[in-house]
Design a protein around this motif. Structure first.
Motif, PDB file in Angstrom:
ATOM      1  N   ASP A  92      28.803  36.693  15.783  1.00 11.84           N
ATOM      2  CA  ASP A  92      29.981  37.431  16.047  1.00 11.84           C
ATOM      3  C   ASP A  92      29.808  38.806  15.841  1.00 11.84           C
ATOM      4  O   ASP A  92      29.982  39.306  14.827  1.00 11.84           O
ATOM      5  N   ASP A 143      31.354  41.349  17.044  1.00 10.62           N
ATOM      6  CA  ASP A 143      32.628  42.094  17.148  1.00 10.62           C
ATOM      7  C   ASP A 143      33.429  42.177  15.873  1.00 10.62           C
ATOM      8  O   ASP A 143      34.399  42.788  15.691  1.00 10.62           O
ATOM      9  N   LEU A 144      32.957  41.416  14.927  1.00  7.17           N
ATOM     10  CA  LEU A 144      33.828  41.109  13.601  1.00  7.17           C
ATOM     11  C   LEU A 144      33.956  42.265  13.079  1.00  7.17           C
ATOM     12  O   LEU A 144      35.260  42.671  12.468  1.00  7.17           O
ATOM     13  N   GLU A 158      36.903  44.984  13.995  1.00  5.29           N
ATOM     14  CA  GLU A 158      38.388  44.682  13.923  1.00  5.29           C
ATOM     15  C   GLU A 158      39.177  45.453  12.870  1.00  5.29           C
ATOM     16  O   GLU A 158      38.385  46.019  11.883  1.00  5.29           O
ATOM     17  N   GLY A 159      40.187  45.994  12.958  1.00  8.95           N
ATOM     18  CA  GLY A 159      40.902  47.018  11.943  1.00  8.95           C
ATOM     19  C   GLY A 159      40.693  48.146  12.239  1.00  8.95           C
ATOM     20  O   GLY A 159      40.060  48.606  13.113  1.00  8.95           O
ATOM     21  N   THR A 193      29.115  48.503  11.720  1.00 11.03           N
ATOM     22  CA  THR A 193      28.711  47.441  12.922  1.00 11.03           C
ATOM     23  C   THR A 193      27.245  47.639  13.327  1.00 11.03           C
ATOM     24  O   THR A 193      26.646  46.977  13.381  1.00 11.03           O
TER      25      THR A 193
END
Length: 722
Positions: free
Chosen positions: A554, A556-557, A560-561, A570
């Motif tokens: 994942d 894209d984890l 987020e936020g 990332t």
């Protein structure tokens, strides 16, 4: 000196004056024992001019110092670093000093201590706690308190095992000298680019002047071998060296490489050391006998008398920022220590932070690039998997294209790595019958299911509870559902897809000690592991020649936020984990699963275009006046009483100064509004670089008062916005 100004290890106190008894000799830096009421505290003699606002006390009101500790005085440059750190990060000087005197046993006179180790015998009655202690402690030894902490049990459990001769006493000498590294033991064969880089940095070491370097090399380019030559130059010159690593887990692989090059391991410094090991290391460092020290960020404040080089490895890592106590960033304090003591500092990274790149652009840091891998190894091919058009089968998390790639890798007898930066089995457990969600009683956070240990755990405060069989709200059995994947869930899927595959789960839950890390590394190098499933713990520092496939479950984890550095982190994380593939003669492949293929981060990762990503991200920061172009500072208010926390936060917010180029946002409840039972509110200061943010905050908060149960912490240059 007839009287001395002493900084005690009590953050609530400022410096105090004491009389120096006749016959006692002290100087600035002397470590002393001083009376405070009925207690005796450790402190350090300090220059009076460093605290000009402290009023001198008449001799007739002074109490005598009790003794001078048998330890080398803290060097003058270290005292200046402590002052700078306290001033910049708005922390009490005593709190910073405590990091320099972080081994109280090193200040005591004992030369031996009694430790305990397992005898191999089995207790007559094996309780669950005893079994846990014996399994976790293994072959390690230590004091009763240390073994209890390692085993996750009480002191009484360890004492009971000692009474049954399950543990035996061992007398340990705490002042044995460390073996010295040999700079000429096994010089490496460097490429031309490596040799040029090594020569530049070795020359800077010999010049004995401040010289900050960014060693920017792709993963597998041999950055470690290059800065080893700068270390060798420092050893030949009789200087001490500090190497900072972001994770204890990286220590074991580093020690092996260091021993091969220099014939012995360096001196270790991290939280996993036994008390006797910390004492031995601290005294060897303070005396100058320890020539090379490798450690976590806390090693930065140790009293090296002859420091000639600091290396910050994986310098982009957010874990170099301390998130409690003194909120310092080890990368930046390392550079300041080099400036104060006039020696080079090397920041090594395959994915340098934007702040570091900006220093290069301003001409303050020299950049040394290693653009290709060592020995002809090629960078891995990177493929994107769009989960919107090529999703996994229902109830699965590994897409068909990645499954096919793992099949191909296994058929060739090569190893694979699946990366997901989420510990446990699932991040959320809820009841399908009534919708109840398991939340930590101490924090505003979900409890994470850990199926390997049959428990629910909070990753913020450490609260643990057994995994229930029924819903605590509606009492319905077999109604609990795990939502979302963690690495344990991916491991279950791997077992279902490849039942005969030998797997290893790599997280801080499974590799909790350097010994566990060493066992993991040996098993992978021996070919005993086919598929590794890991978190960020496995993204850096490891070199497995037969590992040719990396799958990011994942990507894209981390996006987020509202984290300022979410995109950068990332990108760094995925580049680092991708760099584990194809580091030997065999080519590597990386598959990145994403639902956001059009985001700048994902496009840059798949295209291998780091320059484009950094250009876009830097321009976004410039427009937002975010670091490194502007400055942030946070004020965090916390209390066990929710009303007190809110009231104090409002008081601080109403008193905010009006300054050109500085804005104050908040107060507002923190995203993590309850942590360890304390209610939290935050204010965020955003300012131009020209504004004296520290001075403004110091005057602002200095005019206010709040109840003793309320804590107000200041985080200058914050990395966490929780």
């Amino acid at each position: 000196m007839s009287h001395a100004r002493v900084l005690l290890l009590n953050a609530a106190l400022g410096p105090l004056d004491y009389r120096v008894p006749h016959g006692m000799r002290v100087e600035p830096g002397s470590i002393v024992v001083a009376p405070l009421g009925p207690r005796q505290l450790i402190g350090v003699v300090w220059e009076e001019e460093s605290f000009p606002d402290v009023e001198s006390v008449g001799d007739n009101r002074l109490r005598n110092l009790l003794e001078v500790v048998d330890a080398p005085p803290l060097p003058d440059p270290l005292r200046r670093l402590i002052e700078w750190t306290a001033d910049y990060y708005l922390s009490p000087p005593a709190a910073v000093l405590r990091m320099a005197l972080s081994s109280m046993s090193a200040l005591e006179g004992a030369r031996t201590v009694i430790e305990y180790r397992a005898t191999g015998a089995v207790p007559e009655r094996m309780t669950e706690q005893r079994a846990q202690a014996l399994e976790r402690i293994g072959e390690r030894q230590g004091l009763i308190r240390e073994l209890a902490m390692i085993g996750g049990v009480s002191d009484a459990v360890i004492r009971g095992l000692i009474k049954q001769d399950i543990f035996e006493a061992v007398e340990v000498s705490v002042d044995t000298p460390f073996p010295l590294p040999d700079p000429d033991h096994a010089p490496p064969a460097l490429s031309d680019a490596q040799a040029t880089a090594a020569g530049t940095m070795a020359d800077a070491v010999r010049a004995r002047d401040f010289a900050p370097f960014l060693l920017d090399g792709v993963t597998g380019s041999g950055k470690t071998e290059v800065y080893f030559e700068a270390i060798a130059a420092a050893i030949r010159a009789g200087r001490q060296v500090l190497v900072l690593l972001p994770e204890i887990a990286l220590t074991e692989p580093f020690l092996e490489r260091f021993e091969k090059r220099f014939g012995t391991i360096p001196v270790n410094w991290h939280s996993g050391l036994r008390q006797s090991e910390r004492r031995r290391a601290w005294r060897a460092i303070a005396s100058g006998q320890a020539q090379v020290v490798v450690g976590a960020r806390s090693a930065l404040f140790l009293p090296y008398p002859n420091l000639g080089l600091i290396v910050v490895d994986e310098a982009h890592e957010a874990s170099f920022k301390q998130e409690d106590g003194v909120h310092y960033h080890a990368r930046d304090v390392a550079v300041m220590r080099g400036l104060i003591e006039k020696f080079p500092v090397i920041l090594a990274s395959a994915t340098p932070a934007i702040e570091t790149r900006h220093q290069v652009e301003l001409g303050r840091y020299a950049e040394i690039k290693l653009p290709s891998r060592y020995g002809g190894a090629e960078m891995p091919d990177i493929h994107g998997i769009n989960l919107l058009t090529d999703p996994p089968e229902r109830g699965r998390w590994i897409a068909p294209e990645l499954v096919k790639a793992i099949n191909e890798t296994r058929a060739k007898g090569e190893q694979s790595l699946l990366f997901l930066n989420r510990r446990g089995y699932a991040p959320l457990t809820l009841c399908r019958h009534c919708g109840y969600r398991f939340q930590c009683p101490n924090c505003t956070a979900w409890m994470v299911e850990h199926r390997l240990t049959h428990r629910l755990a909070c990753h913020h405060c450490g609260h643990v509870t057994p995994a229930p069989r029924h819903c605590p709200e509606c009492k319905e059995e077999d109604s609990l559902v795990a939502c979302g994947p963690g690495v344990e869930r991916i491991a279950d899927e791997v077992k279902a897809l490849w039942p005969d595959a030998r797997t290893a789960i790599v997280t801080s839950d499974t590799l909790w000690s350097p010994a566990k890390v060493a066992d993991f590394v040996k098993s992978v190098e021996a070919g005993d592991v086919d598929i590794i499933i890991g978190t960020q713990l496995v993204t850096k520092g490891y070199h497995f020649p037969n590992l040719t496939l990396v799958g990011v479950i994942d990507a894209d984890l981390g996006l987020e936020g509202g984290d300022l550095r979410a995109a950068e982190r990332t990108f760094q994380q995925i580049v680092q984990v991708a760099g584990r593939a194809g580091r030997g003669e065999k080519p590597g492949r990386v598959f990145i699963q994403t639902r956001m293929p059009e985001s700048e981060v994902i496009k840059a990762l798949i295209d291998g275009d780091s320059a484009r990503f950094y250009d876009v991200e830097t321009e976004n920061r410039r427009r937002a006046n975010a670091p490194p172009f502007g400055r942030f500072a946070a004020i965090i208010v916390s209390s066990e009483d929710a009303d007190e926390a809110a009231q104090t936060a409002r008081l601080i917010g109403k008193s905010a100064p009006v300054i050109d180029g500085m804005r104050v946002y908040g107060p507002a409840p923190a995203p993590l509004s309850v942590l360890r039972g304390r209610h939290r509110h935050r204010l965020l200061i955003h300012a131009n670089r020209q504004v004296d943010v520290q001075g403004a905050i110091r005057e602002w908060l200095g005019n206010l008062a709040w109840k003793s149960g309320t804590r107000v912490a200041v985080d200058v240059d914050p990395y966490s916005f929780m």
